[in-house]
Design a protein around this motif. Structure first.
Motif, PDB file in Angstrom:
ATOM      1  N   GLN A 194      57.543 -30.282  -9.367  1.00 50.19           N
ATOM      2  CA  GLN A 194      58.711 -29.482  -8.979  1.00 50.19           C
ATOM      3  C   GLN A 194      58.993 -29.654  -7.495  1.00 50.19           C
ATOM      4  OE1 GLN A 194      57.934 -25.424 -10.176  1.00 50.19           O
ATOM      5  NE2 GLN A 194      57.697 -25.988 -12.322  1.00 50.19           N
ATOM      6  N   SER A 195      58.408 -30.689  -6.899  1.00 48.98           N
ATOM      7  CA  SER A 195      58.572 -30.906  -5.464  1.00 48.98           C
ATOM      8  C   SER A 195      59.309 -32.220  -5.238  1.00 48.98           C
ATOM      9  CB  SER A 195      57.189 -30.962  -4.800  1.00 48.98           C
ATOM     10  OG  SER A 195      57.304 -31.430  -3.483  1.00 48.98           O
ATOM     11  N   GLU A 196      60.202 -32.219  -4.253  1.00 52.66           N
ATOM     12  CA  GLU A 196      60.921 -33.452  -3.907  1.00 52.66           C
ATOM     13  C   GLU A 196      59.971 -34.469  -3.285  1.00 52.66           C
ATOM     14  OE1 GLU A 196      64.299 -34.181  -4.323  1.00 52.66           O
ATOM     15  OE2 GLU A 196      64.074 -32.402  -5.616  1.00 52.66           O
ATOM     16  N   GLY A 197      58.982 -33.949  -2.574  1.00 52.56           N
ATOM     17  CA  GLY A 197      58.159 -34.811  -1.730  1.00 52.56           C
ATOM     18  C   GLY A 197      57.055 -35.570  -2.438  1.00 52.56           C
ATOM     19  N   GLY A 198      56.794 -35.273  -3.694  1.00 51.62           N
ATOM     20  CA  GLY A 198      55.677 -35.947  -4.344  1.00 51.62           C
ATOM     21  C   GLY A 198      55.704 -35.737  -5.843  1.00 51.62           C
ATOM     22  N   GLY A 199      54.979 -36.603  -6.568  1.00 56.29           N
ATOM     23  CA  GLY A 199      54.948 -36.516  -8.018  1.00 56.29           C
ATOM     24  C   GLY A 199      53.701 -35.806  -8.514  1.00 56.29           C
ATOM     25  N   GLY A 200      53.703 -35.509  -9.824  1.00 61.28           N
ATOM     26  CA  GLY A 200      52.486 -35.093 -10.498  1.00 61.28           C
ATOM     27  C   GLY A 200      52.216 -33.613 -10.518  1.00 61.28           C
ATOM     28  N   THR A 201      51.071 -33.294 -11.104  1.00 61.82           N
ATOM     29  CA  THR A 201      50.560 -31.938 -11.067  1.00 61.82           C
ATOM     30  C   THR A 201      49.596 -31.848  -9.900  1.00 61.82           C
ATOM     31  OG1 THR A 201      48.752 -32.550 -12.534  1.00 61.82           O
ATOM     32  CG2 THR A 201      50.735 -31.615 -13.565  1.00 61.82           C
ATOM     33  N   LYS A 202      49.155 -30.629  -9.621  1.00 59.85           N
ATOM     34  CA  LYS A 202      48.179 -30.419  -8.549  1.00 59.85           C
ATOM     35  C   LYS A 202      47.137 -29.440  -9.051  1.00 59.85           C
ATOM     36  CE  LYS A 202      46.525 -30.144  -4.330  1.00 59.85           C
ATOM     37  NZ  LYS A 202      45.160 -30.211  -4.929  1.00 59.85           N
ATOM     38  N   LEU A 203      45.900 -29.685  -8.678  1.00 60.53           N
ATOM     39  CA  LEU A 203      44.877 -28.683  -8.951  1.00 60.53           C
ATOM     40  C   LEU A 203      44.951 -27.622  -7.850  1.00 60.53           C
ATOM     41  CD1 LEU A 203      41.709 -30.670 -10.106  1.00 60.53           C
ATOM     42  CD2 LEU A 203      43.559 -29.715 -11.481  1.00 60.53           C
ATOM     43  N   TYR A 204      45.576 -26.487  -8.195  1.00 60.29           N
ATOM     44  CA  TYR A 204      45.602 -25.354  -7.280  1.00 60.29           C
ATOM     45  C   TYR A 204      44.427 -24.448  -7.622  1.00 60.29           C
ATOM     46  CZ  TYR A 204      50.459 -26.585  -6.084  1.00 60.29           C
ATOM     47  OH  TYR A 204      51.588 -27.218  -5.652  1.00 60.29           O
ATOM     48  N   GLY A 205      44.187 -23.483  -6.736  1.00 61.13           N
ATOM     49  CA  GLY A 205      43.107 -22.552  -7.041  1.00 61.13           C
ATOM     50  C   GLY A 205      43.141 -21.376  -6.106  1.00 61.13           C
ATOM     51  N   ALA A 206      42.301 -20.392  -6.408  1.00 61.39           N
ATOM     52  CA  ALA A 206      42.246 -19.189  -5.583  1.00 61.39           C
ATOM     53  C   ALA A 206      40.848 -18.608  -5.574  1.00 61.39           C
ATOM     54  CB  ALA A 206      43.233 -18.142  -6.106  1.00 61.39           C
ATOM     55  N   SER A 207      40.448 -18.091  -4.398  1.00 62.00           N
ATOM     56  CA  SER A 207      39.219 -17.315  -4.288  1.00 62.00           C
ATOM     57  C   SER A 207      39.478 -16.117  -3.386  1.00 62.00           C
ATOM     58  CB  SER A 207      38.066 -18.164  -3.755  1.00 62.00           C
ATOM     59  OG  SER A 207      38.319 -18.585  -2.435  1.00 62.00           O
ATOM     60  N   GLY A 208      38.574 -15.170  -3.392  1.00 57.07           N
ATOM     61  CA  GLY A 208      38.777 -13.897  -2.696  1.00 57.07           C
ATOM     62  C   GLY A 208      39.005 -12.799  -3.722  1.00 57.07           C
ATOM     63  N   ARG A 209      39.545 -11.650  -3.268  1.00 59.66           N
ATOM     64  CA  ARG A 209      39.658 -10.472  -4.147  1.00 59.66           C
ATOM     65  C   ARG A 209      40.902 -10.531  -5.034  1.00 59.66           C
ATOM     66  NH1 ARG A 209      34.979  -7.701  -4.459  1.00 59.66           N
ATOM     67  NH2 ARG A 209      33.920  -7.744  -2.439  1.00 59.66           N
ATOM     68  N   VAL A 210      41.011 -11.604  -5.841  1.00 56.96           N
ATOM     69  CA  VAL A 210      42.083 -11.685  -6.837  1.00 56.96           C
ATOM     70  C   VAL A 210      41.455 -11.462  -8.216  1.00 56.96           C
ATOM     71  CG1 VAL A 210      43.608 -13.182  -5.502  1.00 56.96           C
ATOM     72  CG2 VAL A 210      41.844 -14.210  -6.953  1.00 56.96           C
ATOM     73  N   LYS A 211      42.322 -11.165  -9.197  1.00 54.27           N
ATOM     74  CA  LYS A 211      41.767 -10.824 -10.525  1.00 54.27           C
ATOM     75  C   LYS A 211      41.181 -12.034 -11.258  1.00 54.27           C
ATOM     76  CE  LYS A 211      44.188  -6.580 -11.709  1.00 54.27           C
ATOM     77  NZ  LYS A 211      45.629  -6.309 -11.594  1.00 54.27           N
ATOM     78  N   ASN A 212      41.853 -13.175 -11.173  1.00 57.39           N
ATOM     79  CA  ASN A 212      41.376 -14.365 -11.895  1.00 57.39           C
ATOM     80  C   ASN A 212      41.146 -15.542 -10.968  1.00 57.39           C
ATOM     81  OD1 ASN A 212      41.892 -12.980 -14.385  1.00 57.39           O
ATOM     82  ND2 ASN A 212      44.050 -13.550 -14.124  1.00 57.39           N
ATOM     83  N   PRO A 213      40.114 -15.482 -10.139  1.00 58.65           N
ATOM     84  CA  PRO A 213      39.869 -16.633  -9.279  1.00 58.65           C
ATOM     85  C   PRO A 213      39.561 -17.862 -10.136  1.00 58.65           C
ATOM     86  CG  PRO A 213      37.989 -15.131  -9.244  1.00 58.65           C
ATOM     87  CD  PRO A 213      39.075 -14.443 -10.012  1.00 58.65           C
ATOM     88  N   GLY A 214      39.935 -19.042  -9.659  1.00 57.27           N
ATOM     89  CA  GLY A 214      39.658 -20.245 -10.441  1.00 57.27           C
ATOM     90  C   GLY A 214      40.514 -21.408  -9.997  1.00 57.27           C
ATOM     91  N   VAL A 215      40.463 -22.489 -10.799  1.00 56.96           N
ATOM     92  CA  VAL A 215      41.288 -23.681 -10.567  1.00 56.96           C
ATOM     93  C   VAL A 215      42.333 -23.730 -11.667  1.00 56.96           C
ATOM     94  CG1 VAL A 215      41.307 -26.203 -10.418  1.00 56.96           C
ATOM     95  CG2 VAL A 215      39.329 -24.939  -9.598  1.00 56.96           C
ATOM     96  N   TYR A 216      43.582 -24.031 -11.305  1.00 60.94           N
ATOM     97  CA  TYR A 216      44.657 -24.110 -12.300  1.00 60.94           C
ATOM     98  C   TYR A 216      45.470 -25.368 -12.040  1.00 60.94           C
ATOM     99  CZ  TYR A 216      43.764 -19.459 -10.336  1.00 60.94           C
ATOM    100  OH  TYR A 216      43.168 -18.385  -9.734  1.00 60.94           O
ATOM    101  N   GLU A 217      45.652 -26.189 -13.063  1.00 64.92           N
ATOM    102  CA  GLU A 217      46.494 -27.384 -12.899  1.00 64.92           C
ATOM    103  C   GLU A 217      47.942 -26.992 -13.167  1.00 64.92           C
ATOM    104  OE1 GLU A 217      45.641 -30.736 -15.418  1.00 64.92           O
ATOM    105  OE2 GLU A 217      47.088 -31.992 -14.345  1.00 64.92           O
ATOM    106  N   LEU A 218      48.785 -27.188 -12.164  1.00 63.00           N
ATOM    107  CA  LEU A 218      50.174 -26.722 -12.229  1.00 63.00           C
ATOM    108  C   LEU A 218      51.080 -27.788 -11.624  1.00 63.00           C
ATOM    109  CD1 LEU A 218      49.417 -23.139 -10.881  1.00 63.00           C
ATOM    110  CD2 LEU A 218      50.027 -23.717 -13.236  1.00 63.00           C
ATOM    111  N   PRO A 219      52.398 -27.714 -11.929  1.00 66.09           N
ATOM    112  CA  PRO A 219      53.294 -28.699 -11.315  1.00 66.09           C
ATOM    113  C   PRO A 219      53.211 -28.609  -9.788  1.00 66.09           C
ATOM    114  CG  PRO A 219      54.441 -27.416 -13.002  1.00 66.09           C
ATOM    115  CD  PRO A 219      53.109 -26.768 -12.791  1.00 66.09           C
ATOM    116  N   LEU A 220      53.190 -29.729  -9.119  1.00 66.18           N
ATOM    117  CA  LEU A 220      53.240 -29.725  -7.661  1.00 66.18           C
ATOM    118  C   LEU A 220      54.525 -29.014  -7.250  1.00 66.18           C
ATOM    119  CD1 LEU A 220      51.989 -30.772  -4.970  1.00 66.18           C
ATOM    120  CD2 LEU A 220      53.446 -32.779  -5.204  1.00 66.18           C
ATOM    121  N   GLY A 221      54.408 -28.024  -6.350  1.00 61.61           N
ATOM    122  CA  GLY A 221      55.603 -27.359  -5.850  1.00 61.61           C
ATOM    123  C   GLY A 221      55.922 -26.024  -6.507  1.00 61.61           C
TER     124      GLY A 221
END
Lengths: 426, 159
Positions: free
Chosen positions: A233-260
């Motif tokens: 979903q980004s003009e600047g690049g292709g593909g999906t991205k492995l995003y993720g989160a840590s800290g005091r969130v409910k579902n910390p983890g890695v999520y593969e999502l569209p770039l952007g």
């Protein structure tokens, strides 16, 4: 939604065997690549707009194109995977090497073919013991099946691959320091130029890419550049991205999502929002060496351009969330102690400046800060700005600090004026 | 009388097996140090002296490499090393509590080894498992989502 990097991973936590990987379409990309010329492979990767996933976001096909090719080029060239995932708050490459090591291996073989390399190394951080075991199993399987070794799949192309497990130090993630470590030396960064593409491992042309970057390559070969661009979903690049989160969130983890995707979607939907009783205060968008963003930035896209426009960097794309009960100075102190400890000591501003910075922050946190300390700290962020140090470690270390001084200034002032940290957690 | 070797014949053989594929022996320096540590738990001055002719380097050169890397131990360590992550996500998720509990149970601080040589306690940068913070390694075993009350059971697994 397609998730090429993760959709075939098994939910029981075991790695895909070679058979299972092949059944999911594995090594099809390599089969296609070997029927193309190396230049065609390189151009396909350029057209896909794949950008480096290690943090800098450099276009991968362009990086490869700097490698000398043709009759006059050195015969020995190297492909190296940077699996020294030591950026605090980053845990995406662990997932890839533990659950689908063949995808990395296939991506590296294709990349080696594109630049004409005959030897390749996976540089894996020491702490990933399970990943190391699984990579070794996958390498043995790939040799047995004829994907590695001499004349692979009857193509006339030879490629060997070896696993190197490191013995620590964050600086090994810097690509020239990594090459020194692979050569058995102290991991001090090297001068650039010459860039590794021209003079890298043992002085030979070398491509160093992040693990996640290589994992994208088989899919681009198998399904084409247009398909790959459509994932993003980004003009600047292709593909999906492995995003993720840590800290005091409910579902910390890695999520593969569209770039952007937006930062809001990442925080509120995929990370599940904040844990009960905690409010969002700040976000490091891509590891310890990126500038803080605030709740005001939630509607920006998590891509290289928009995060840069907001004054930070997408970095590794794995966010670290600061809540309202954790002291921002305490968090900065933790980060700067890490960077001070991990400085390789090669250049003075970093070796001396980072411990000084950590000491000032410790004083403020302990209630012994002086009013002038804020100016001294912001001076540090300028002394260790890009261009003043030998490599990017110290400038990276200054990113969270300079933004904390901007967004959490009242916290610095309150610590200094009241000689006290008011946070439950400091 | 000949001094006793600290690098065993078996370890020496393993080190010599590292050289093929490499343009020179020095390139195997880090892997050779890992081999020494695998057999001896740590790298002593005597081990550096014995490594020098094998790698065709001086003992001081080897030491400059050995002291750079935090997972090469130049001091004796216990039978099991407890590496507690003290980086940012573990800090946010309450690593301090685990640190204090471990310090109490082991009766040593970071850098220390228990008198019975059972444990050495060290801090370690981010273990790359931040979605399950706080985390630690004992030897090669990863423990995640740590709570102080789990520590006794974990430590009891290690003799």
């Amino acid at each position: 939604m397609e998730r090429p990097l993760t959709q075939h991973m098994k939910s029981d936590g075991t790695a895909l065997s070679l058979k299972e990987y092949e059944a999911s379409g594995g090594y099809e990309g390599l089969r296609k690549a070997l029927k193309m010329t190396p230049l065609e492979v390189m151009n396909l990767v350029k057209d896909s707009k794949l950008r480096g996933r290690g943090g800098a976001g450099f276009p991968t096909g362009m990086k490869w194109s700097f490698v000398p090719m043709g009759e006059d080029a050195p015969k020995q060239k190297y492909i190296v995977a940077n699996g020294d995932e030591m950026e605090p708050g980053t845990f995406k490459d662990r997932l890839l090497v533990e659950l689908n090591p063949h995808m990395l291996i296939e991506g590296m073989i294709i990349s080696a073919y594109a630049i004409g390399a005959s030897m390749s190394y996976i540089f894996l951080r020491w702490a990933y013991h399970l990943g190391a075991k699984r990579i070794q199993v996958a390498l043995d399987e790939a040799y047995q099946a004829g994907y590695l070794g001499k004349n692979i799949m009857g193509s006339g192309f030879d490629i060997d691959m070896d696993l190197h497990t490191s013995v620590g130090r964050y600086i090994c993630g810097e690509e020239t320091a990594l090459l020194n470590a692979l050569e058995g030396k102290r991991a001090n960064p090297r001068n650039k130029p010459p860039f590794p593409q021209v003079s890298g491992l043992f002085g030979k042309p070398t491509i160093v890419n992040n693990v996640e970057t290589y994992c994208n390559v088989p899919h681009i070969l198998a399904k084409g550049a247009e398909w790959y661009l459509s994932l993003s979903q980004s003009e600047g690049g292709g593909g999906t991205k492995l995003y993720g989160a840590s800290g005091r969130v409910k579902n910390p983890g890695v999520y593969e999502l569209p770039l952007g995707i937006t930062l809001r979607e990442l925080v509120e939907v995929h990370a599940g929002g904040m844990q009960d009783g905690y409010k969002l205060r700040g976000i490091l968008p891509g590891g310890a060496s990126t500038d803080f963003l605030t709740p005001d930035h939630l509607d920006i896209k998590m891509d290289f351009e928009e995060v840069a426009k907001a004054g930070s960097r997408m970095g590794t794309g794995l966010i670290i969330v600061l809540d309202d009960k954790t002291c921002p100075i305490g968090m900065c102190l933790n980060l700067e102690q890490f960077f001070a400890q991990e400085s390789c000591g090669w250049c003075t501003p970093c070796r001396e400046g980072l411990p000084w910075t950590a000491k000032l922050l410790q004083g403020i946190e302990d209630g012994q800060g002086r009013p002038e300390d804020i100016d001294i700290l912001s001076g540090q962020t300028r002394y260790m700005a890009p261009g003043n140090t030998f490599c990017a470690l110290a400038p990276g270390a200054m990113e969270p600090l300079q933004s904390a001084l901007k967004y959490f200034r009242e916290d610095f002032e309150e610590h200094i004026h009241t000689h006290h940290c008011k946070y439950q957690h400091h | 009388m000949a001094k006793e070797q600290v690098i065993s014949d078996e370890a020496r053989k393993e080190i010599e097996g590292l050289f093929h594929h490499l343009p020179h022996k020095q390139a195997a320096c880090i892997d050779a140090l890992k081999v020494v540590q695998k057999y001896n738990r740590w790298v002593s001055d005597e081990a550096l002296q014995e490594l020098a002719p094998i790698l065709e380097m001086s003992a001081h050169q080897i030491d400059s490499v050995a002291t750079f890397y935090n997972i090469i131990f130049r001091k004796p360590v216990g039978r099991h090393v407890v590496f507690l992550c003290n980086s940012v996500s573990c800090y946010i998720m309450g690593y301090e509590e685990i640190y204090k509990a471990l310090k109490d149970k082991l009766k040593i601080d970071f850098g220390g080894t228990t008198p019975d040589d059972r444990f050495t306690f060290l801090p370690i940068p981010c273990l790359g498992t931040c979605d399950h913070a706080p985390a630690m390694l004992v030897g090669e075993d990863l423990y995640r989502d740590l709570k102080p009350e789990q520590l006794d059971e974990i430590l009891a697994k290690y003799e």
